[in-house]
Every structure is written in structure tokens, then in C-alpha cells.
Design a protein around this motif. Structure first.
Motif, PDB file in Angstrom:
ATOM      1  N   ALA A  66       0.795  -1.232   0.000  1.00 42.02           N
ATOM      2  CA  ALA A  66       0.000   0.000   0.000  1.00 42.02           C
ATOM      3  C   ALA A  66       0.826   1.280   0.000  1.00 42.02           C
ATOM      4  CB  ALA A  66      -0.936  -0.001   1.214  1.00 42.02           C
ATOM      5  N   ASP A  72       3.304   3.910  -1.636  1.00 44.18           N
ATOM      6  CA  ASP A  72       3.920   4.398  -2.866  1.00 44.18           C
ATOM      7  C   ASP A  72       5.296   4.949  -2.517  1.00 44.18           C
ATOM      8  OD1 ASP A  72       4.725   5.640  -5.179  1.00 44.18           O
ATOM      9  OD2 ASP A  72       2.838   6.716  -5.522  1.00 44.18           O
ATOM     10  N   TYR A  96       4.935  -1.341  -5.078  1.00 42.54           N
ATOM     11  CA  TYR A  96       3.707  -0.617  -4.754  1.00 42.54           C
ATOM     12  C   TYR A  96       2.622  -1.127  -5.680  1.00 42.54           C
ATOM     13  CZ  TYR A  96       0.387   3.336  -4.819  1.00 42.54           C
ATOM     14  OH  TYR A  96      -0.739   4.128  -4.766  1.00 42.54           O
ATOM     15  N   VAL A 123      -1.618  -1.245  -5.379  1.00 41.59           N
ATOM     16  CA  VAL A 123      -2.834  -1.048  -4.592  1.00 41.59           C
ATOM     17  C   VAL A 123      -3.791  -2.227  -4.736  1.00 41.59           C
ATOM     18  CG1 VAL A 123      -4.849   0.421  -4.251  1.00 41.59           C
ATOM     19  CG2 VAL A 123      -2.619   1.449  -4.691  1.00 41.59           C
ATOM     20  N   LYS A 159      -5.165  -4.331  -1.563  1.00 41.64           N
ATOM     21  CA  LYS A 159      -6.572  -4.521  -1.209  1.00 41.64           C
ATOM     22  C   LYS A 159      -6.928  -6.004  -1.106  1.00 41.64           C
ATOM     23  CE  LYS A 159      -8.141  -0.155  -3.286  1.00 41.64           C
ATOM     24  NZ  LYS A 159      -8.573   0.459  -2.026  1.00 41.64           N
ATOM     25  N   GLN A 213      -1.297   7.181   3.244  1.00 46.88           N
ATOM     26  CA  GLN A 213      -1.261   6.084   2.271  1.00 46.88           C
ATOM     27  C   GLN A 213      -2.032   4.867   2.760  1.00 46.88           C
ATOM     28  OE1 GLN A 213       1.241   5.484  -0.908  1.00 46.88           O
ATOM     29  NE2 GLN A 213      -0.048   7.302  -0.945  1.00 46.88           N
ATOM     30  N   GLU A 265      -5.839   5.567   3.135  1.00 47.18           N
ATOM     31  CA  GLU A 265      -6.459   5.780   1.826  1.00 47.18           C
ATOM     32  C   GLU A 265      -6.582   4.487   1.040  1.00 47.18           C
ATOM     33  OE1 GLU A 265      -4.973   7.867  -2.241  1.00 47.18           O
ATOM     34  OE2 GLU A 265      -5.142   9.216  -0.504  1.00 47.18           O
ATOM     35  N   ASN A 266      -5.584   3.625   1.127  1.00 44.39           N
ATOM     36  CA  ASN A 266      -5.545   2.414   0.303  1.00 44.39           C
ATOM     37  C   ASN A 266      -6.091   1.167   0.980  1.00 44.39           C
ATOM     38  OD1 ASN A 266      -4.353   3.787  -1.874  1.00 44.39           O
ATOM     39  ND2 ASN A 266      -2.288   3.471  -1.047  1.00 44.39           N
TER      40      ASN A 266
END
Length: 561
Positions: free
Chosen positions: A333, A335, A379, A381, A385, A422, A425-426
Motif C-alpha cells: 500500500a 507508494d 507498490y 494497490v 486490497k 497512504q 487511503e488504500n
């Protein structure tokens, strides 16, 4: 290997043998792991002129100046300038003469014999082989409470581990003074990097009479410190800064040209920049806010370092972090590229593994270890998830709170805020609670395992992958996070045992261990490899970075007005 930073604009920032049985065992003169015992001559592009006094910055107070107790980069830096072990490192991170004039190693790699030079302590006492024996025994003494003594000596020097385990006496340690100038060291097994280890602060000598006279006061104030190195601490204002001055009793004092180095504790980058601009200090670290402004300045440069910034996951203090999918989700997650480009903007690069790049090459090859392994971190996402959802399902919850421990300095605060953003948000359902504390307190909490997730750092103690990969042995001194893998333990044991004298097989085993640590277990999450953008007065020459030991070396520094 770390690249040497030429010092037209030098910089600084706040960043290890069976005794010869009756003399009958065969020995072979050692040529050094990195070079011979002859001191490398330092090249000079100019000569000292003007006032030989400089003022540099440090990000935090020195927790201790006791070589047996130091565990932090600030302590390493300044004790590394006031003490000297068997060797130092030169501008190319090669071993050069320190207290040792020569060394021999037996054919079986188990016995080292070091011949010491004539040298003095700052109190006038001679430096002897007994000073090394005393210091190394002291580092294993449970009453002293050294963290790195058992860690560095255990399993390396004969009987060190047994002493740590309470199964042998301090006098049984495989380090003896044959006479005042001859130190004989017996190893438990051949250690390819032992000579390199002796640069580390735990291996510094100590004057027993002086240490015992000071008692609990030893190394707590400038007046209770002693030196056998290029400089001696003369002032220490806790929380504010300290001063070291050239030691006239140092064996190579004629080489040392700086008379005084002042260090000021500066936590905020903006404060450091202002002090530099007004001429009050000669060096300061920069962050993203100031890099572009000063990039064209003659005082601007970037120090590349094999220092790793990473997440430590305490699998014992947070149920969620005991789940491998949760740990993998967190790693995916972040970046890293945006972090180094926008938040740091100081030359740092995204980490691709746990062993840094440009640190060590594969045996008999110019290929970097990192290049041979390839990237083990990314990285992504979507993958974040996916693993997050698996983790939540296994935990039987839709939300998780994780406390993230980090330093309270300016740049660290910005990075911690980025991590929080980060992750929240992810990863839907995660709440990151930041715990920002002074550096000394973070180190204490790390040592005691008093954290859930930590924004941690690690720099090399010697030039070998083992300095990174042996950290995560079950119940290891620097594990402190509940990670345990029999397979991983076996790989590291094989690399340092069965393959100790077979370099190619040894390094291949390290590659396999690193993959297990990250790809399968995600025991930690490497984030970025450090570099520091900073301003350093162009008139200061001869300062350089080293791969281990003090982050920056001042022995050969000078001012050229």
C-alpha cells in the motif's frame, strides 16, 4: 560498497579469533579483507588554512558515550571519533591502521593475532591488549547490560555465547593478551567478515582503571569520558550539543588538522537552514522544502548511504500484525517512489529488498547483491486490497487500529504523516495512530519491543549481507517483534556455518533467505534507502562517508580558507 563522496563539499549528518596451541598452529599473514595493514595515504587537494574549527548538526542528543552501551547512529558517530579500535575505514571504506599495526590468521580461520602499536589514552596511560580484553568482556557482563555485546560477540568469539547464557565466566572469553602489544582472539567458527567487525563501536578498547574509577558516571558527561582516538570530548550540554577537540595524545595526531568540532542538536530543518545562512553553523540537513532552493549552491550535495528505512511488525503486540496478509497489504500500500520524490526529495531511493543496493557485491563478481536478487518490494494497490481483505476475513473484523511508532523530528513527522495517509487511503477500515517520540525513546521502545508497528532504520555494522539478514533469527537481539521461522534460521545458520568458507554458496543462501523473509513471510516491509541532501561549507575538505562505523569520518578533515 558505499560510494565515497569527494570532499570539495564535504558533509556530515546526524548516521568481528583456536588460540595458537603452544605456538604450534600454522598461521598465514593476513592481507586484510579489504586491503593490507599498511595505512592508506589520504590524498589532499589542498592544505589547512584559517581557523580549524567547524560546527555541524545532530538530529538528537547522544544517549550514551559508553562503547558498551551505544546502539544509535549519533553515539556511533561521536564515539567513533573519540575512540579507535584495531582499524579505521578510509575514504573507500577500506581497512587502514588503527591500534593494530599487523595481524595474522591461522589456516583454519579460527585464530587471529593482532600486534598493537605504541599508543596512549588521553590520560597518558598506554593502550594495551588488556584494554581490548577488558572492553570485550565488559560488553558481555550482564551487570553492564550491553545490547550489542552479546549480539556481536555471541557465536563469533569463543565462549561469548556461553558467557551470555550464564554457562561460562567472563574470563573464559576467547580474547587474551599474550603481552601488552599482542592480542590473540579465538573464534567459534571461521567468520569471513571478522576483521571488518572490529571497526564497530562495541569492539573499541577501554581503559579499565579509568572506567572503574568513574563508576556510574563513566561516559555520562564530557569530564567522565576518555579517548584514544583523533578527538576528545571536552564539553557536553545535554539536549543542546557537544564539543570534541583534537587529542594531542593520539598516535597519529599529526594527521589530524581540525582543532575543534562543535555539534548542535537541531531537530527542525528550517532552524538549521537559518543558522547556516547566518554563518552560525557549517552544515545542515535539508528536506524537500529546501532542496530545490539550494540545489545550485556550491554548498549543496547528497550523501548516498546503505541505510534502510522500513516497517517492523510486532506480531505479539497487535493481533492484526500477526496475520501475514495484513503485513503484505501494508507493504503493497505504500507508494515509495512518491515518498522519495515528493516528501523526501533528498536523493533517497525506493527500497527493493532488505539488503540495500550499492553495499556489497556477489563473490568474485562486480554484480551488486541487490541486482543479483532483483526487486522483492513493490507498490500495488490492487494486491494491497486483495491481501487486506483476506486478512480482515481471517481476523473476523472490518476494521483495525494500528499504532505506528516513529521519531518526532521534522522530516520524520512528514514521513509518518505520509504513511498514515497512504495506509488509510488504500486500506479501507484501517486507522493508523501515530506515536511520535524523541529518538532516544524510540530506540528504548524498539529494544524493549514496546511497539505495534515501527518506522525503523538500520545501517550496516560490517560489509556483509549478514549484518542485515541475521537480525531476524528467532529470539535474536534485534528481532524484538515476535518473528520466528525455523526455515529462515536454518538458512542463516548454513550461510554462516557450513558455507562460511565457500563464498558463492554462502551468498546464494543469503539470497534465498531474503526471499523467504520478504516474499513469503513479510516479516518486515522495506520502504526506502537513505540519502541526505544537505549544505556543507565548501571550505571544509577531507570529510567522507564510510560503509560502517561513524557515518562520516573527520580524522582527515580540514578547513581551507
Amino acid at each position: 560498497m558505499r560510494k565515497h563522496l569527494l570532499v570539495l563539499m564535504a558533509l556530515m549528518f546526524a548516521l568481528f579469533l583456536a588460540a595458537c596451541s603452544g605456538g604450534d598452529s600454522e598461521t598465514s599473514t593476513d592481507t586484510g579483507e579489504e586491503n593490507s595493514d599498511e595505512t592508506t595515504e589520504q590524498s589532499e587537494e589542498g592544505e589547512a588554512s584559517g581557523d580549524q574549527e567547524i560546527t555541524v548538526t545532530a538530529k538528537s542528543e547522544i544517549p550514551s558515550m559508553d562503547p558498551s552501551l551505544i546502539t544509535d547512529s549519533v553515539g556511533f558517530q561521536w564515539a567513533g571519533e573519540t575512540y579507535e579500535g584495531l582499524y579505521r575505514l578510509d575514504e573507500n571504506s577500506q581497512l587502514v591502521d588503527g591500534m593494530a599495526e599487523s595481524s595474522e590468521v591461522s589456516e583454519d580461520g579460527l585464530t587471529w593475532t593482532f600486534k598493537l602499536r605504541d599508543a596512549e589514552w588521553s590520560n597518558g596511560d598506554p593502550v594495551t591488549a588488556d584494554d581490548f580484553v577488558y572492553a570485550w568482556r565488559r560488553a558481555l557482563d550482564p551487570e553492564v547490560g550491553s545490547e550489542y555485546g552479546p549480539y556481536f560477540l555471541g557465536g563469533i568469539i569463543k565462549n561469548a555465547q556461553a558467557i551470555s547464557d550464564g554457562e561460562a565466566e567472563l574470563e573464559d572469553l576467547g580474547a587474551t593478551a599474550e603481552d601488552d602489544k599482542t592480542l590473540v582472539v579465538e573464534l567459534e567458527k571461521p567468520v569471513p567478515y571478522f576483521k571488518s567487525m572490529t571497526v564497530f563501536i562495541t569492539f573499541m578498547p577501554l581503559n579499565q582503571k579509568y572506567v572503574e574509577e568513574q563508576g556510574d558516571k563513566f561516559a555520562t558527561e564530557a569530564e567522565y569520558t576518555i579517548s584514544n582516538g583523533p578527538f576528545q570530548m571536552t564539553e557536553w550540554n545535554h539536549g543542546e550539543g557537544w564539543t570534541v577537540e583534537k587529542s594531542d595524545t593520539y598516535w597519529d595526531a599529526e594527521t589530524v588538522q581540525l582543532e575543534t568540532i562543535n555539534a548542535k542538536v537541531i531537530k527542525e530543518v528550517s532552524t538549521g537552514v537559518n543558522l547556516y545562512d547566518t554563518g552560525e553553523i557549517d552544515q545542515t540537513e535539508l528536506n524537500a522544502e529546501f532542496v530545490d532552493q539550494y540545489r545550485t549552491s556550491d554548498a549543496f550535495n547528497v550523501a548516498e548511504k546503505p541505510y534502510l528505512y522500513f516497517f517492523k511488525f510486532n506480531q505479539e503486540n497487535n493481533e492484526a500484525l500477526a496475520n501475514v496478509d495484513v503485513r503484505k497489504a501494508i507493504s503493497y500500500a505504500i507508494d515509495r517512489q512518491s515518498l522519495v520524490d515528493v516528501i523526501l526529495n533528498d536523493g533517497s531511493v525506493p527500497a527493493e529488498g532488505y539488503v540495500p543496493s550499492n553495499f556489497v557485491s556477489m563473490p568474485n563478481s562486480d554484480q551488486d547483491f541487490r541486482e543479483a536478487q532483483g526487486p522483492l518490494v513493490e507498490y500495488n494497490v490492487e494486491k494491497a486490497k486483495e491481501h487486506w481483505q483476506k486478512g480482515l476475513e481471517a481476523l473476523g473484523t472490518d476494521s483495525v487500529e494500528i499504532e505506528l511508532l516513529g521519531d518526532d523530528t521534522g522530516t520524520s513527522k512528514d514521513v509518518l504523516a505520509y504513511y498514515k495517509n497512504q495506509l488509510e487511503e488504500n486500506l479501507e477500515g484501517v486507522t493508523i495512530k501515530l506515536m511520535e517520540v524523541p529518538f532516544k525513546e524510540r530506540v528504548r521502545r524498539d529494544n524493549e519491543g514496546e511497539f505495534e508497528m515501527e518506522a525503523a532504520t538500520w545501517g550496516p555494522d560490517y560489509v556483509d549481507p549478514n549484518t542485515y539478514l541475521n537480525m531476524y533469527l528467532t529470539d535474536g537481539q534485534n528481532n524484538n517483534m515476535g518473528y520466528s521461522s525455523e526455515e529462515y534460521d536454518a538458512l542463516i545458520e548454513k550461510a554462516n556455518g557450513e558455507y562460511a568458507q565457500e563464498p558463492e554458496k554462502r551468498f546464494e543462501t543469503f539470497l534465498e533467505a531474503e526471499k523467504l523473509l520478504l516474499e513469503e513471510d513479510q516479516a518486515v516491509a522495506p520502504i526506502y534507502q537513505d540519502a541526505k541532501a544537505q549544505l556543507f561549507r565548501p571550505s571544509i575538505k577531507g570529510v567522507f562517508t564510510t560503509a560502517t562505523g561513524p557515518e562520516f569520518e573527520f580524522k582527515w578533515a580540514y578547513v581551507e580558507e
